[in-house]
Design a protein around this motif. Structure first.
Motif, short mmCIF file in Angstrom:
data_model
loop_
_atom_site.label_atom_id
_atom_site.label_comp_id
_atom_site.label_asym_id
_atom_site.label_seq_id
_atom_site.Cartn_x
_atom_site.Cartn_y
_atom_site.Cartn_z
N ILE A 257 0.81 -1.19 0.24
CA ILE A 257 -0.07 -0.22 0.01
C ILE A 257 0.87 1.23 -0.06
O ILE A 257 2.16 1.19 0.32
CB ILE A 257 -0.90 0.00 1.19
CG1 ILE A 257 -0.24 -0.11 2.44
CG2 ILE A 257 -1.96 -1.11 1.10
CD1 ILE A 257 0.32 1.09 3.10
N PHE A 267 -2.52 2.22 -3.58
CA PHE A 267 -1.76 1.16 -3.65
C PHE A 267 -0.12 1.47 -3.96
O PHE A 267 -0.12 2.24 -4.98
CB PHE A 267 -2.27 -0.29 -4.47
CG PHE A 267 -3.34 -0.58 -3.91
CD1 PHE A 267 -3.57 -1.24 -2.88
CD2 PHE A 267 -4.72 0.01 -4.65
CE1 PHE A 267 -4.71 -1.64 -2.41
CE2 PHE A 267 -5.94 -0.46 -4.23
CZ PHE A 267 -6.00 -1.12 -3.29
N ARG A 273 3.16 -3.83 -5.39
CA ARG A 273 1.96 -3.74 -5.18
C ARG A 273 1.30 -5.48 -5.18
O ARG A 273 0.23 -5.73 -4.88
CB ARG A 273 1.26 -3.17 -6.39
CG ARG A 273 -0.47 -3.18 -6.69
CD ARG A 273 -0.84 -2.65 -7.82
NE ARG A 273 -0.37 -1.34 -8.19
CZ ARG A 273 -0.36 -0.90 -9.36
NH1 ARG A 273 -0.77 -1.44 -10.42
NH2 ARG A 273 0.14 0.58 -9.88
#
Ligand code: PMP
Length: 408
Positions: A257, A267, A273
């Motif tokens: 995040i 994100f 990610r």
């Protein structure tokens, strides 16, 4: 290239130096998993002994070292695949997880009822079932490129199968059940000519074949560490930068995040990610050690040695009465699947085990392929760079023993 000097290589694999059922171990199950050299064992235990800390978060020295080693490992994978940037490499549990990630994060948002996903008849279940699950959810269809009697893809059928509704072609680089090396560059070119992205399953290719994702222009490439002399529980997904950028997260959690509130989460950029939670740090470090170790031995020399073992074993197995080799492609990795008249593959495997010889028997997670060749199962000998011609001879002698035991 100089021939490979096998004994000094074997000396680096502790597990090979043992007896099984009173015989020296002949490990010929390398397509299932490879053994690990001292360099990999030391890299993993060295992490535990010196650097163990969580990555990406800490300001303290050990966390910084762990982060550095983990990100350096990403760089090793990048170089092995010749990816443009380290951010194109996502660490995953293995080939299976990588394929599932692409299925749910890349393909699902672009797949509609009536669309098609193209696979081949020689795929491992890992490159069939995730697409099937997706098809069932969306109402899409799986189409299949057939295989010839020699175990090669029917390329003349490919163009007809690449249709307006094909959203992805997923195929293996090297077949785990047949050994066939597929002409990936040509296949990718044909798919791209129809605007179809391509995922290549490199699980069986990485230990044997040089790889250049830019030259082959694949969209996604996946592999598992444990099949290329590295640890299990770690593998990698290569994805083209523009694809990964456009893909939504797959799993949620820490590390993936930018900011979280109860209203909204943003994100991190790829690859983080797609790496929710604490990653397999020691696995990544061990994998990098494995890739570097193989490079130091020389992939070309390893492949040439394995090619000699394959030629030797193919000739020798043909001389055993009743043996049928399944998969006789011109381009093959060192994998031989075979059946024996009057002997169930399971019995072949058990009798060979009595002789200290490890082979795999069964459907090799490729049941559609077994059906294609009209067999429920095969016995499979698969070679790595530490195998010897003497072990090939023992396999042949073991098969004569199978015939004697079964009264043939
Ligand atoms: N694809 C191929 C061709 C394989 O041989 C295997 C492992 N047998 C896999 C995918 C799955 O690899 P893993 O179980 O390591 O995820």
């Amino acid at each position: 290239t100089l021939p490979l000097d096998v004994e000094p290589i074997r000396a680096q694999f502790p597990v090979l130096h043992q007896e099984v059922n009173g015989q020296p171990l002949a490990y010929l199950d390398n397509a299932a998993t490879t053994q690990k050299p001292r360099a990999v064992i030391d890299a993993v235990s060295g992490f535990y002994e010196r650097d163990c800390a969580n990555v990406h978060r800490g300001v303290h020295a050990l966390s910084a070292r762990a982060t550095e080693a983990y990100e350096a490992a990403r760089g090793s994978v990048q170089r092995r695949l010749n990816a443009r940037r380290p951010g194109e490499i996502v660490f995953v549990r293995g080939a299976t997880e990588a394929i599932n990630l692409v299925a749910w994060s890349f393909l699902r948002p672009r797949l509609q009822a009536g669309d098609e996903i193209l696979v081949t008849e020689m795929e491992h279940h890992a490159n069939i079932v995730p697409w099937q699950l997706l098809c069932q959810q969306i109402g899409a269809q799986l189409r299949v490129v057939p295989v010839t009697d020699s175990g090669e893809l029917r390329l003349e059928a490919l163009d007809g199968l690449l249709g307006d509704r094909t959203r992805l072609l997923a195929l293996t680089h090297v077949s785990n059940a047949l050994g066939t090396i597929n002409p990936v560059a040509e296949i990718v070119a044909r798919a791209h000519a129809r605007g179809v992205p391509v995922l290549v399953d490199g699980a069986q290719a990485l230990p044997h074949v040089a790889m250049d994702v830019q030259a082959l222009d694949v969209d996604f490439y996946v592999f598992s560490g444990h099949k290329t002399y590295g640890p299990s529980g770690i593998g990698a997904l290569y994805g083209k930068h523009e694809h990964l950028q456009a893909m939504p997260p797959w799993q949620g959690g820490g590390e993936m995040i930018l900011s979280v509130t109860f209203d909204r989460t943003t994100f991190a950029a790829p690859p983080l990610r797609f790496e929710a939670g604490t990653p397999d740090m020691e696995g990544a470090i061990g994998l990098a050690a494995a890739l570097e170790w193989l490079e130091s031995v020389g992939l070309e020399r390893a492949a040439a040695h394995e090619r000699e073992l394959l030629d030797h074993a193919t000739r020798a197995l043909r001389s055993v009465p009743g043996v049928r080799i399944i998969g006789t492609a011109a381009e093959k990795a060192a994998i031989i699947s075979f059946t024996m008249e009057g002997a169930h593959p399971h019995d072949i495997g058990t009798i060979l085990d009595h002789e200290g010889i490890a082979v795999r028997t069964g459907h090799h997670c490729a049941q559609p392929l077994m059906r294609r060749f009209g067999v429920p199962a095969t016995a499979r000998a698969s070679f790595a760079l530490y195998n010897t011609h003497a072990e090939v001879e023992r396999l042949v002698e073991g098969l004569h023993q199978v015939r004697r035991v079964l009264g043939r």
